[in-house]
Design an enzyme around this catalytic site. Structure first.
Site, PDB file in Angstrom:
ATOM      1  N   ARG A  41     -47.730  57.317 -25.667  1.00 44.81           N
ATOM      2  CA  ARG A  41     -48.056  58.159 -24.515  1.00 44.81           C
ATOM      3  C   ARG A  41     -48.626  57.276 -23.404  1.00 44.81           C
ATOM      4  NH1 ARG A  41     -52.534  56.650 -24.125  1.00 44.81           N
ATOM      5  NH2 ARG A  41     -52.752  57.846 -22.225  1.00 44.81           N
ATOM      6  N   GLY A  42     -48.841  57.903 -22.239  1.00 45.12           N
ATOM      7  CA  GLY A  42     -49.274  57.128 -21.074  1.00 45.12           C
ATOM      8  C   GLY A  42     -48.041  56.706 -20.296  1.00 45.12           C
ATOM      9  N   ARG A  84     -40.606  64.408 -21.993  1.00 43.92           N
ATOM     10  CA  ARG A  84     -41.819  64.707 -21.226  1.00 43.92           C
ATOM     11  C   ARG A  84     -41.454  64.675 -19.743  1.00 43.92           C
ATOM     12  NH1 ARG A  84     -47.337  62.272 -22.924  1.00 43.92           N
ATOM     13  NH2 ARG A  84     -47.951  64.201 -21.906  1.00 43.92           N
ATOM     14  N   GLN A 101     -58.003  61.916 -24.966  1.00 45.83           N
ATOM     15  CA  GLN A 101     -57.552  60.521 -24.796  1.00 45.83           C
ATOM     16  C   GLN A 101     -58.691  59.605 -24.348  1.00 45.83           C
ATOM     17  OE1 GLN A 101     -55.861  63.192 -23.623  1.00 45.83           O
ATOM     18  NE2 GLN A 101     -53.666  62.829 -23.495  1.00 45.83           N
ATOM     19  N   ASP A 139     -49.449  59.626 -13.217  1.00 44.70           N
ATOM     20  CA  ASP A 139     -48.189  59.864 -13.929  1.00 44.70           C
ATOM     21  C   ASP A 139     -47.016  59.966 -12.968  1.00 44.70           C
ATOM     22  OD1 ASP A 139     -48.864  60.381 -16.965  1.00 44.70           O
ATOM     23  OD2 ASP A 139     -50.499  61.087 -15.731  1.00 44.70           O
ATOM     24  N   ASN A 143     -51.858  63.452 -12.299  1.00 45.37           N
ATOM     25  CA  ASN A 143     -52.497  62.701 -13.387  1.00 45.37           C
ATOM     26  C   ASN A 143     -53.077  63.721 -14.369  1.00 45.37           C
ATOM     27  OD1 ASN A 143     -53.241  60.091 -14.485  1.00 45.37           O
ATOM     28  ND2 ASN A 143     -55.354  60.664 -14.070  1.00 45.37           N
ATOM     29  N   LYS A 144     -53.635  63.227 -15.446  1.00 47.62           N
ATOM     30  CA  LYS A 144     -54.133  64.099 -16.516  1.00 47.62           C
ATOM     31  C   LYS A 144     -55.004  65.234 -15.981  1.00 47.62           C
ATOM     32  CE  LYS A 144     -53.282  63.850 -19.976  1.00 47.62           C
ATOM     33  NZ  LYS A 144     -52.131  64.654 -20.461  1.00 47.62           N
TER      34      LYS A 144
HETATM   35  O1  MRU Z   1     -50.434  63.006 -21.665  1.00 45.56           O
HETATM   36  P1  MRU Z   1     -50.601  61.525 -21.624  1.00 45.56           P
HETATM   37  O2  MRU Z   1     -51.665  61.010 -22.527  1.00 45.56           O
HETATM   38  O3  MRU Z   1     -49.297  60.776 -21.741  1.00 45.56           O
HETATM   39  O4  MRU Z   1     -51.103  61.350 -20.148  1.00 45.56           O
HETATM   40  C1  MRU Z   1     -50.991  60.206 -19.470  1.00 45.56           C
HETATM   41  C2  MRU Z   1     -52.320  59.711 -19.199  1.00 45.56           C
HETATM   42  O5  MRU Z   1     -52.888  59.065 -20.041  1.00 45.56           O
HETATM   43  C3  MRU Z   1     -52.992  59.947 -17.953  1.00 45.56           C
HETATM   44  O6  MRU Z   1     -52.570  60.945 -17.165  1.00 45.56           O
HETATM   45  C4  MRU Z   1     -53.176  58.623 -17.294  1.00 45.56           C
HETATM   46  O7  MRU Z   1     -54.268  58.675 -16.503  1.00 45.56           O
HETATM   47  C5  MRU Z   1     -51.958  58.170 -16.538  1.00 45.56           C
HETATM   48  S1  MRU Z   1     -50.867  57.343 -17.521  1.00 45.56           S
HETATM   49  C6  MRU Z   1     -51.351  55.775 -17.239  1.00 45.56           C
END
Ligand code: MRU
Length: 349
Positions: free
Chosen positions: A51-52, A91, A190, A231, A241-242
């Site tokens: 992920r990320g 995703r 996370q 993201d 972003n998250k």
């Molecule tokens: O749902 P995830 O864990 O894949 O989300 C991504 C993230 O970890 C965050 O949004 C992050 O800040 C950006 S990805 C580097």
């Protein structure tokens, strides 16, 4: 990055298999997962073994190359086009995923060898880009800085180094005294699980804080700087972003604290005019209703932490408008979140 004295990347390829650190098991156990087919790699992206944004991009690039390799000679294009759609359906929000499938697909039309080569290039570029983000971002970090970060945009979210954490690693390596506040980042945690584990491994002083603690800390003057990942960044600088990032940006604006996004150019989507066009992934309600972890004896449990009978709504990301963002730290330098600055960033590529 070093894990128990051994250097690891988050994801890599050997032969036709993709290997990755199993992130669902961290920080309680360190395991490597092997995906032998593009479909297995798709499952790993979907269930968040990997992920990320950057790590998802690398995985998607490798999956696309695997698909070309698996394609029957008499049906190569149709098979690979279908595989591309499957990979892209894993995703929807992380731009890096689509960046990678598009690039590898074009090369794969010529040959499978070129597809693998391109997937490897994407993974290598991720490392050099995120390292450069660390160098630029370090300039923003003063001695004794207290930094807030959200979710995990460290090396586990990329192939190495990371984005939001890369400047923190660079500052720490240069001997700066810094302290990191890590939002736990419900529902999947996370921050509490992955960012805290990364910082522990690198001996960087930090505290995990509850997601709703940030305002209080800011009001007390305990946060000097916020750095988070991204993201997908639209052409006007609006940034997905998250979930929970938007709250931090609003708070930072209120308390006059610099709020930076750290992301490579592979996260920018210049065909997307504004944040309104970004598709926000909605995930399974169980992530909100249940929590997973280990007890004192190391036994894994999934327990319900919400009222039985209630359902949950679980959007995985939110969009922070450009007006709340102080700057974006990229591999080319730090830019203002404006149409003009983003246009010129792409003109110099
Ligand atoms: O749902 P995830 O864990 O894949 O989300 C991504 C993230 O970890 C965050 O949004 C992050 O800040 C950006 S990805 C580097």
């Amino acid at each position: 990055m070093l894990v128990r004295g051994k250097n690891y990347k988050t994801i890599w390829m050997e032969g036709n298999s993709v290997f990755m650190i199993e992130q669902n098991k961290l920080p309680f156990s360190f395991e490597i997962s092997e995906c032998k087919t593009y479909r297995e790699t798709c499952i790993a992206i979907k269930n968040m073994t990997i992920r990320g944004a950057g790590a998802i991009g690398a995985a998607a690039g490798y999956a696309m190359a695997q698909a070309f390799n698996e394609a029957p000679a008499d049906n190569r294009i149709v098979f690979s086009e279908k595989a591309k759609k499957e990979i892209e359906a894993t995703r929807p929000t992380a731009r890096n995923l689509f960046y990678a499938t598009e690039k590898v697909f074009i090369k794969g039309l010529i040959s499978s060898e070129l597809a693998f080569e391109e997937a490897e290039n994407i993974a290598s570029k991720d490392i050099t880009d995120t390292r450069a983000i660390g160098t630029f971002g370090n300039e923003l970090i003063k001695e004794n800085a207290n930094i807030l970060t959200h979710c995990n945009a460290g090396w586990l979210a990329f192939v190495d180094y990371g984005t939001a954490l890369s400047p923190i690693y660079a500052a720490h390596d240069l001997g700066k005294k810094i302290f990191v506040y890590v939002d736990e980042t419900r529902p999947r945690g996370q921050g509490a699980r992955l960012t805290a584990w990364e910082l522990n491994n690198s001996n960087i002083s930090h505290n995990i804080i509850a997601d709703n603690a940030a305002a209080g800390l800011m009001a007390q003057g305990k946060i000097d700087l916020v750095i988070v990942g991204a993201d997908r960044i639209a052409a006007n600088g609006d940034t997905a972003n998250k979930i929970g990032t938007l709250d931090r940006a609003i708070l930072a604006k209120y308390y006059n604290i610099p709020f930076y996004i750290a992301a490579p150019t592979s996260t920018f989507d210049i065909d997307c005019q504004s944040g309104n066009e970004i598709i926000i992934e909605e995930r399974n309600q169980d992530e909100v209703l249940f929590q997973e972890g280990i007890d004192q004896n190391g036994i894994w449990h999934k327990i319900r932490v919400s009222s039985p009978g209630s359902s949950a709504y679980n959007p995985a990301f939110d969009v922070t408008p450009a007006s709340l963002i102080t700057g974006i730290i990229t591999e080319k330098g730090i830019i203002k979140p404006s149409v003009k600055a983003i246009e010129s960033l792409f003109n110099i590529l």
